[in-house]
Scaffold this active site. Structure first.
Site, PDB file in Angstrom:
ATOM      1  N   ASN A 172       0.842  -1.194   0.000  1.00  0.00           N
ATOM      2  CA  ASN A 172       0.000   0.000   0.000  1.00  0.00           C
ATOM      3  C   ASN A 172       0.879   1.246   0.000  1.00  0.00           C
ATOM      4  OD1 ASN A 172      -1.878   2.010   0.328  1.00  0.00           O
ATOM      5  ND2 ASN A 172      -3.092   0.899   1.834  1.00  0.00           N
ATOM      6  N   TYR A 177      -0.593   6.989   3.557  1.00  0.00           N
ATOM      7  CA  TYR A 177       0.197   6.215   4.509  1.00  0.00           C
ATOM      8  C   TYR A 177       1.682   6.434   4.249  1.00  0.00           C
ATOM      9  CZ  TYR A 177      -4.380   4.218   5.372  1.00  0.00           C
ATOM     10  OH  TYR A 177      -5.716   4.060   5.662  1.00  0.00           O
ATOM     11  N   GLY A 302     -14.841  -1.784  -4.575  1.00  0.00           N
ATOM     12  CA  GLY A 302     -14.827  -1.929  -3.128  1.00  0.00           C
ATOM     13  C   GLY A 302     -16.193  -2.124  -2.517  1.00  0.00           C
TER      14      GLY A 302
END
Length: 349
Positions: A172, A177, A302
């Site tokens: 990811n 992040y 998703g």
């Protein structure tokens, strides 16, 4: 209810490296907060098996690379032997349906939850509250020595994922992040070899990905990417060229839902030779168009996949779609909002 008589682009086969996919509908990583004490639970066996199909491609919810890379409570990890063993029956359930299953690995960086005691990245000194209160930590830059430690955490986590039976891993590098924190010139204010130029801001990511490629092979590695930068085209084009050199299998590109479709996919396509997965609130028609226009090879869905465990079948038969219940996304309940969405009941004349 009859199947569509004309070919559906999303339901055509595709060869992704060594993996033969029967369709192009991907289940992406979705945080569900149901892994108590950071250990995958038995109820995840049914959850993933419900969404697996023969030749279908699934990517797990984000698994923390180490005990100091936790973003919120009840998210799974992949750094201990117990976690690795807990993942095995979940992976087996997907493989028993003929699915291909990758483990997404992440590190939240400065977005870590201060309740989780991962102080190493958050505090400027050893002092920390002892009453369990959630506080605003004092952020600091990671030293180059600490960065090397994180690189190794990712490498070990990838090895653990393969030992747990996963077919590969996705790193990811999006969603604000740690890796995207280095990419983003509006966040990264370092003045050393990890800040400033595009090459420097991509250095940490390429160290992480390079270590994982050396550990498990590039044909088992995918990368999740966003576009948070003042010049995303230059950043992502450079990164795509470097990832092609590393032999990375695929790029999973998140596009904000409020921006024009396939905008960044087009320039990434010019620079990357592997598989391209589109993501970002696509519906079926948009997904079909992305495939038919060669903007992407696969499309991830998703919320649609969360609420419709048999999503490829619903696309095939033009079936009605369950509506997702946002209030249950992050509940800790092992059933509600998790395995209780109904499958399509077909009736043939």
């Amino acid at each position: 209810m009859a199947a569509n008589s004309t070919p559906i682009p999303l339901l055509t086969p595709y060869k992704m490296g060594r993996f033969n996919l029967s369709h192009r509908v991907v289940m992406p990583p979705m945080t569900r907060n149901r892994s108590y004490n950071n250990t995958p639970q038995p109820h995840a066996i049914e959850y993933y098996a419900q969404r697996a199909t023969k030749g279908g491609f699934l990517i797990s919810e984000s698994a923390s690379a180490s005990d100091i890379s936790q973003g919120s409570p009840n998210m799974p990890g992949i750094w201990t032997e117990d976690q690795k063993e807990a993942w095995k029956p979940i992976v087996d359930s997907v493989h028993s349906k003929g699915g291909i299953f990758f483990c997404q690995i992440w590190h939240p960086g400065r977005i870590s939850n201060s309740r989780l005691n991962n102080w190493w990245f958050l505090w400027t000194n050893a002092a920390a509250p002892h009453d369990g209160a959630c506080v605003e930590p004092t952020l600091r830059q990671l030293s180059t020595c600490e960065l090397a430690h994180i690189v190794d955490d990712f490498r070990i986590a990838a090895r653990n994922a393969i030992e747990a039976g996963f077919d590969g891993v996705e790193i990811n590098s999006a969603n604000s992040y740690i890796i995207e924190q280095f990419f983003n010139d509006q966040v990264n204010d370092r003045s050393d070899e990890y800040g400033g130029s595009i090459e420097n801001r991509c250095r940490f990511a390429l160290e992480v990905i390079g270590a994982i490629v050396n550990e498990i092979g590039g044909d088992r590695v995918g990368i999740k990417l966003g576009k948070k930068d003042s010049n995303p085209e230059a950043l992502l084009s450079y990164l795509a060229r470097q990832l092609t050199k590393l032999g990375v299998l695929y790029l999973h590109v998140f596009e904000p839902r409020d921006e024009p479709r396939n905008n960044c996919l087009q320039f990434i396509r010019k620079s990357f030779e592997g598989t391209l997965i589109a993501s970002g609130g696509y519906n079926k028609n948009e997904g079909d168009m992305a495939i038919s226009e060669n903007c992407a090879d696969l499309v991830s869905f998703g919320r649609l996949f969360l609420a419709n465990p048999d999503l490829p079948k619903r696309f095939e038969f033009n079936g009605p779609l369950n509506k997702h219940d946002r209030s249950t996304f992050y509940k800790n309940d092992p059933i509600v909002g998790y395995t209780d969405y109904p499958s399509l009941q077909l009736e043939f004349a």
